[in-house]
Enzyme design. Structure first.
Site, short mmCIF file in Angstrom:
data_model
loop_
_atom_site.label_atom_id
_atom_site.label_comp_id
_atom_site.label_asym_id
_atom_site.label_seq_id
_atom_site.Cartn_x
_atom_site.Cartn_y
_atom_site.Cartn_z
CG ASP A 4 -2.07 0.92 1.15
OD1 ASP A 4 -2.12 1.73 0.21
OD2 ASP A 4 -2.94 0.85 2.04
CG ASP A 5 0.00 4.87 -0.17
OD1 ASP A 5 -0.76 4.54 -1.10
OD2 ASP A 5 -0.33 5.69 0.71
CG ASP A 7 -2.23 0.97 -3.24
OD1 ASP A 7 -1.03 1.31 -3.12
OD2 ASP A 7 -3.13 1.38 -2.48
CG ASN A 8 -1.44 4.41 -4.72
OD1 ASN A 8 -2.55 4.12 -4.28
ND2 ASN A 8 -0.47 4.83 -3.92
CE LYS A 43 -2.40 7.74 -1.44
NZ LYS A 43 -2.57 7.25 -0.06
CG HIS A 72 -9.98 2.04 0.65
ND1 HIS A 72 -8.91 2.87 0.37
CD2 HIS A 72 -10.97 2.86 1.11
CE1 HIS A 72 -9.22 4.12 0.65
NE2 HIS A 72 -10.47 4.14 1.11
CB CYS A 110 -5.58 3.00 -2.36
SG CYS A 110 -6.38 4.08 -1.19
#
Length: 451
Positions: A45-46, A292-293, A308, A143, A85
């Site tokens: 995540d990130d 995810d990004n 991001k 999410h 995300c």
């Protein structure tokens, strides 16, 4: 010598969360070619483009994830389908551009939004694999909706353990609004522990319990997303006791804490890979690792610009590693341009799972590239986030930020500093026209829908 000592070392490494699959694959790991592969999709995540040591991170090491790259293939031009995300996760789960769906317009979905979620009638990677006989689980972050009809269990996951929101305290397991956010299937639960480690433990348990039948595991860590909290402790998120407002995103932290979070994530990946090895499943398990990004405050993004939330390369280009020892030659790096929707199409192809013809995939099956039977092919990809647009076609990238427009040559200028809009007007017009044609097939931007 040695067999006994090696096993002891394995157990010692696994117990401490260190690299646990370094000693190689089990001798019983000899599946027949007709055995359906297991699939593990690990989503950080990130995690920024350069946040793994195999991608250049200079101040800490990620040996377990690096070993995945050594045992498989590493992508240098992999992208998320969004710079945020919720839409990016929507893109992977559905295999389609996220702005085809209402939830994909949320940038991102806020913890107090109970008005929209992933359409329960839309097929997902999990629902398609479940229909094909796979046991399915999502462990970690969702999410994509907070009501039960929008949750993981409504979208093909037999089992869910994790968080529904976008950012949770790693120890309190609460959202920025102070709401408890840890679930087992549809039931709120309380557990003691650091989220990254809790997710790793559940993933290992799932692999062990499903060793005798094909499984699909989405392991969606919340790390290294804010709040910046390492496993050794530290201050928890300070929630407002008087106002129903989220705490400030991105506050606090340090490079040292970020490194601790990454060490925990890397150790978790090592433990899950070790579980495959113990069960004799390594050779026939297709493993993906990506983000995810793009990265945030403490990410190492050089030489990319942006981060991001925007469509600079640092906001959408991500690390991506794929390992399948039975099929994918080891130790390779590819410049193939890929997007996370390609992983959806590739998983379906690898498992002989048919897509739903009513919802055509936007991703491409990259198995031939993974196997080495095809070289890198040019792609045309599209993004739309906030007041930004972007197209990548071959090495050229069109980008609009508000009223400003750009044309970059990513082969010569990954930092996106030289604008070729005036020098190459024919390419600029072509990419701009391609974006406009693509956008006509997507949902309007949220502000247009509301207005």
């Amino acid at each position: 010598m040695t067999e006994k000592l090696t096993r002891r070392e394995f157990v010692k490494q696994s117990a401490t969360g260190a690299s646990a699959f370094a000693a190689g694959f089990s001798l019983i790991d000899r599946p027949s070619k007709s055995t359906p592969p297991n699939v593990i999709f690990i989503l950080a995540d990130d995690l920024g483009w350069g946040d793994l040591s195999c991608y250049g991170r200079p101040d800490y090491k990620t040996p377990n994830i690096d070993r995945l790259a050594q045992q498989g293939i590493r992508f240098t031009n992999a992208y998320a389908s969004s710079a945020l995300c919720t839409p990016s996760r929507c893109g992977f789960l559905t295999g389609r551009y996220p702005v085809r769906l209402s939830v994909g317009l949320e940038e991102p979905l806020h913890a107090d939004n109970d008005r929209v979620g992933l359409d329960p009638n839309h097929p997902t990677i999990a629902s398609l694999l479940k229909r094909n006989g796979y046991s399915t689980a999502l462990i970690g972050k969702w999410h994509l909706g907070f009501r039960s009809e929008w949750g993981p269990n409504a979208h093909g996951f037999d089992y869910f353990f994790g968080a529904l929101a976008g950012a949770d305290d790693y120890f309190l397991h609460k959202t920025g609004l102070g709401q408890p956010d840890l679930y087992e299937n549809l039931t709120p639960v309380e557990r003691q522990g650091y989220l990254t480690e809790l997710f790793t433990e559940r993933a290992v348990k799932f692999v062990t319990e499903h060793r005798n039948n094909p499984f699909y595991l989405s392991l969606h860590y919340t790390a290294p997303h804010w709040p910046w909290q390492g496993p050794r402790g530290g201050e928890s998120v300070q929630f407002s006791k008087t106002l129903p407002e989220p705490v400030s995103m991105g506050a606090g932290g340090s490079l040292k804490i970020y490194a601790e979070m990454m060490h925990s994530l890397d150790a978790g990946v090592g433990r899950v890979m070790h579980a495959l090895d113990i069960q004799g499943l390594t050779q026939n398990t297709l493993v993906f690792f990506t983000s995810d990004n793009g990265g945030e405050r403490f990410s190492y993004l050089w030489p990319l610009s942006g981060s991001k939330g925007n469509l600079g390369e640092g906001g959408i280009r991500v690390p991506a590693i794929v390992r399948w020892p039975r099929v994918i030659p080891a130790g390779r790096t590819t410049s193939q341009v890929a997007i996370n929707m390609d992983w959806t199409a590739t998983i379906l192809a690898a498992t002989s799972t048919a897509p739903d013809p009513g919802y055509p995939l936007d991703g491409r099956n990259l198995l031939p590239v993974l196997k080495g039977s095809e070289g890198a092919q040019d792609r045309t990809l599209f993004w739309r986030v906030g007041d930004e647009d972007a197209v990548r076609m071959g090495n050229w990238k069109y980008r609009r930020v508000g009223n400003r427009t750009f044309l970059f040559d990513l082969l010569a200028d990954e930092r996106e500093q030289a604008n070729f809009r005036e020098q190459r007007p024919e390419i600029f017009r072509k990419l701009k026209a391609e974006f406009e044609k693509w956008e006509q097939q997507m949902l309007p931007r949220k502000k247009e829908r509301a207005g």
